[in-house]
Design a protein around this motif. Structure first.
Motif, PDB file in Angstrom:
ATOM      1  N   VAL A   1       0.861  -1.183   0.000  1.00  0.00           N
ATOM      2  CA  VAL A   1       0.000   0.000   0.000  1.00  0.00           C
ATOM      3  C   VAL A   1       0.894   1.229   0.000  1.00  0.00           C
ATOM      4  N   CYS A   2       0.504   2.242  -0.760  1.00  0.00           N
ATOM      5  CA  CYS A   2       1.247   3.491  -0.789  1.00  0.00           C
ATOM      6  C   CYS A   2       0.669   4.455   0.242  1.00  0.00           C
ATOM      7  N   ILE A   3       1.520   4.920   1.132  1.00  0.00           N
ATOM      8  CA  ILE A   3       1.158   5.986   2.071  1.00  0.00           C
ATOM      9  C   ILE A   3       2.088   7.155   1.772  1.00  0.00           C
ATOM     10  N   ASP A   4       1.531   8.232   1.283  1.00  0.00           N
ATOM     11  CA  ASP A   4       2.353   9.367   0.862  1.00  0.00           C
ATOM     12  C   ASP A   4       3.072  10.002   2.043  1.00  0.00           C
ATOM     13  N   SER A   5       4.101  10.784   1.714  1.00  0.00           N
ATOM     14  CA  SER A   5       4.965  11.344   2.753  1.00  0.00           C
ATOM     15  C   SER A   5       4.257  12.337   3.655  1.00  0.00           C
ATOM     16  N   ASP A   6       3.149  12.907   3.193  1.00  0.00           N
ATOM     17  CA  ASP A   6       2.403  13.847   4.029  1.00  0.00           C
ATOM     18  C   ASP A   6       1.179  13.199   4.679  1.00  0.00           C
ATOM     19  N   ASP A   7       1.083  11.864   4.596  1.00  0.00           N
ATOM     20  CA  ASP A   7      -0.033  11.128   5.190  1.00  0.00           C
ATOM     21  C   ASP A   7       0.465  10.231   6.315  1.00  0.00           C
ATOM     22  N   TYR A   8      -0.473   9.618   7.034  1.00  0.00           N
ATOM     23  CA  TYR A   8      -0.081   8.696   8.099  1.00  0.00           C
ATOM     24  C   TYR A   8      -1.205   7.698   8.328  1.00  0.00           C
ATOM     25  N   MET A   9      -0.913   6.648   9.109  1.00  0.00           N
ATOM     26  CA  MET A   9      -1.865   5.556   9.307  1.00  0.00           C
ATOM     27  C   MET A   9      -2.380   5.532  10.744  1.00  0.00           C
TER      28      MET A   9
ATOM     29  N   ALA B   1      -9.989   0.393   0.753  1.00  0.00           N
ATOM     30  CA  ALA B   1     -10.360   0.879   2.081  1.00  0.00           C
ATOM     31  C   ALA B   1     -10.543   2.394   2.019  1.00  0.00           C
ATOM     32  N   LEU B   2     -10.709   3.020   3.168  1.00  0.00           N
ATOM     33  CA  LEU B   2     -11.048   4.444   3.223  1.00  0.00           C
ATOM     34  C   LEU B   2      -9.859   5.318   3.606  1.00  0.00           C
ATOM     35  N   ASP B   3      -9.858   6.534   3.067  1.00  0.00           N
ATOM     36  CA  ASP B   3      -9.013   7.629   3.533  1.00  0.00           C
ATOM     37  C   ASP B   3      -9.870   8.572   4.366  1.00  0.00           C
ATOM     38  N   CYS B   4      -9.238   9.262   5.283  1.00  0.00           N
ATOM     39  CA  CYS B   4      -9.938  10.325   6.011  1.00  0.00           C
ATOM     40  C   CYS B   4      -9.030  11.536   6.107  1.00  0.00           C
ATOM     41  N   TYR B   5      -9.639  12.695   6.417  1.00  0.00           N
ATOM     42  CA  TYR B   5      -8.847  13.881   6.697  1.00  0.00           C
ATOM     43  C   TYR B   5      -8.240  13.757   8.093  1.00  0.00           C
TER      44      TYR B   5
ATOM     45  N   LYS C   1     -17.424   8.489  -4.062  1.00  0.00           N
ATOM     46  CA  LYS C   1     -16.725   9.748  -4.318  1.00  0.00           C
ATOM     47  C   LYS C   1     -15.530   9.875  -3.382  1.00  0.00           C
ATOM     48  N   GLY C   2     -14.530  10.595  -3.837  1.00  0.00           N
ATOM     49  CA  GLY C   2     -13.377  10.879  -3.002  1.00  0.00           C
ATOM     50  C   GLY C   2     -12.282   9.834  -3.089  1.00  0.00           C
ATOM     51  N   ASP C   3     -11.084  10.222  -2.636  1.00  0.00           N
ATOM     52  CA  ASP C   3      -9.942   9.314  -2.651  1.00  0.00           C
ATOM     53  C   ASP C   3     -10.185   8.126  -1.722  1.00  0.00           C
ATOM     54  N   LYS C   4      -9.767   6.962  -2.170  1.00  0.00           N
ATOM     55  CA  LYS C   4      -9.800   5.748  -1.363  1.00  0.00           C
ATOM     56  C   LYS C   4      -8.381   5.178  -1.306  1.00  0.00           C
ATOM     57  N   LYS C   5      -8.183   4.230  -0.413  1.00  0.00           N
ATOM     58  CA  LYS C   5      -6.865   3.617  -0.288  1.00  0.00           C
ATOM     59  C   LYS C   5      -6.888   2.231  -0.902  1.00  0.00           C
ATOM     60  N   PHE C   6      -5.946   1.989  -1.826  1.00  0.00           N
ATOM     61  CA  PHE C   6      -5.865   0.714  -2.529  1.00  0.00           C
ATOM     62  C   PHE C   6      -4.700  -0.103  -1.986  1.00  0.00           C
ATOM     63  N   ILE C   7      -5.016  -1.308  -1.510  1.00  0.00           N
ATOM     64  CA  ILE C   7      -4.002  -2.250  -1.038  1.00  0.00           C
ATOM     65  C   ILE C   7      -3.958  -3.393  -2.048  1.00  0.00           C
TER      66      ILE C   7
ATOM     67  N   VAL D   1     -11.131   2.974   7.799  1.00  0.00           N
ATOM     68  CA  VAL D   1     -10.085   3.963   7.526  1.00  0.00           C
ATOM     69  C   VAL D   1      -8.713   3.350   7.786  1.00  0.00           C
ATOM     70  N   VAL D   2      -7.822   3.458   6.797  1.00  0.00           N
ATOM     71  CA  VAL D   2      -6.455   2.975   6.988  1.00  0.00           C
ATOM     72  C   VAL D   2      -5.420   4.053   6.699  1.00  0.00           C
ATOM     73  N   CYS D   3      -5.879   5.254   6.312  1.00  0.00           N
ATOM     74  CA  CYS D   3      -4.931   6.324   6.007  1.00  0.00           C
ATOM     75  C   CYS D   3      -5.548   7.677   6.308  1.00  0.00           C
ATOM     76  N   CYS D   4      -4.775   8.550   6.952  1.00  0.00           N
ATOM     77  CA  CYS D   4      -5.186   9.929   7.223  1.00  0.00           C
ATOM     78  C   CYS D   4      -4.411  10.847   6.286  1.00  0.00           C
TER      79      CYS D   4
END
Length: 311
Positions: free
Chosen positions: A88-96, A121-125, A154-160, A201-204
């Motif tokens: 799974v990609c977690i960008d440098s400005d995101d966290y789990m 899975a889901l992303d959240c702010y 709608k909106g960004d989701k997290k792909f594993i 949610v697996v990524c903020c």
């Protein structure tokens, strides 16, 4: 036990924010993961910072440095190096969230198989609010394309993803450009597989001002070959209806105008659709040029204000 998951993070001059991701990985309730950091040519303190984290030994970290290739180039390198079942990609400005890896591992062991490509899975702010919509109820799996265009998500989701699949379909590298839409690989995998839906949610996520999401007009101007490539591929895919492909044709025309490619009609996989897209493509091209100029003027003005304040 071999880790199940690789969390990979492409990063470029993000030493100022990367520690937040690190702290979240230190707190994971499940340790069955590797953190693969692809340093895409950083000139800040990223390398020194990561070396300290490796020495601390609290997270299983692999670090790889390369000359700057852009986001898609960093993804190519990550997929070559990954040797776990999932990634799974977690960008440098995101966290789990602290239980994210645990949720992924438990869900995959209950439901995963070679018949699906992975998990959505889901992303959240950062305030905990879900980005866009929840995943559709009563649906256990679907293609990523159908998630948005059939079920209305709608909106960004997290792909594993399963790592054996993400090693396929590498992103092309165009000389002088640093961007190809990551959706290319996902859509190619989508042709043969569905993904499991996990409404957790697996990524903020935080959309920073120096991130690609907030600089899309400039991306259009700086990477027209990459954008034209993706639009042609999207027109060829047996996904989506005529309206979807027409939108791709419009974007293809605008990117071709940026490229000054007079052979764009000959190179199009959907020539009639492209002819019909010429006028709206010209309008989009002018809109992109106008907004890019506006963004540059705003940045220049902001720098002048900062300079006067600091002076």
């Amino acid at each position: 036990m071999k880790p199940l998951l690789t969390v990979f993070t492409p990063t470029y001059n993000r030493a100022y924010i990367l520690g937040r991701c690190y702290e979240s990985l230190k707190k994971q309730t499940c340790k069955e993961f590797i953190w693969l950091i692809i340093d895409d040519g950083s000139t800040d303190e990223t390398k020194n910072l990561v070396e300290k984290w490796i020495a601390a030994g609290e997270v299983n970290i692999r670090y790889y440095y390369q000359q700057n290739q852009g986001m898609h180039g960093a993804h190519n390198t990550a997929y070559e190096l990954i040797d776990t079942e999932l990634n799974v990609c977690i960008d440098s400005d995101d966290y789990m969230p602290k239980d994210a890896v645990e949720k992924i591992a438990e869900f995959w062991r209950r439901n995963g198989s070679s018949e699906v490509s992975g998990i959505i899975a889901l992303d959240c702010y950062t305030d905990g609010q879900i980005i866009g919509t929840h995943l559709p109820k009563g649906i256990k799996k679907c293609k990523t394309f159908d998630l948005y265009y059939k079920y209305g998500a709608k909106g960004d989701k997290k792909f594993i993803y399963r790592s054996d699949l993400t090693k396929q379909f590498p992103y092309p590298i165009f000389e002088g450009e640093k961007y190809v839409n990551l959706a290319y690989k996902y859509c190619m995998i989508d042709l043969d597989y569905e993904m499991l839906l996990m409404d957790e949610v697996v990524c903020c996520v935080e959309y920073l001002n120096d991130g690609s999401s907030k600089n899309m007009f400039r991306q259009y101007i700086n990477n027209p070959k990459g954008f034209a490539f993706w639009r042609k591929e999207a027109m060829k895919m047996p996904l989506g209806g005529l309206g979807y492909k027409y939108r791709q044709a419009i974007h293809y025309v605008s990117s071709s105008l940026i490229l000054k490619n007079k052979y764009f009609l000959k190179e199009s996989p959907r020539k009639l659709l492209t002819i019909l897209a010429v006028l709206p493509g010209i309008i989009l091209y002018k809109y992109i040029i106008a907004n890019t100029g506006k963004q540059l003027r705003l940045r220049t003005s902001s720098r002048k204000v900062e300079g006067n304040a600091n002076g």
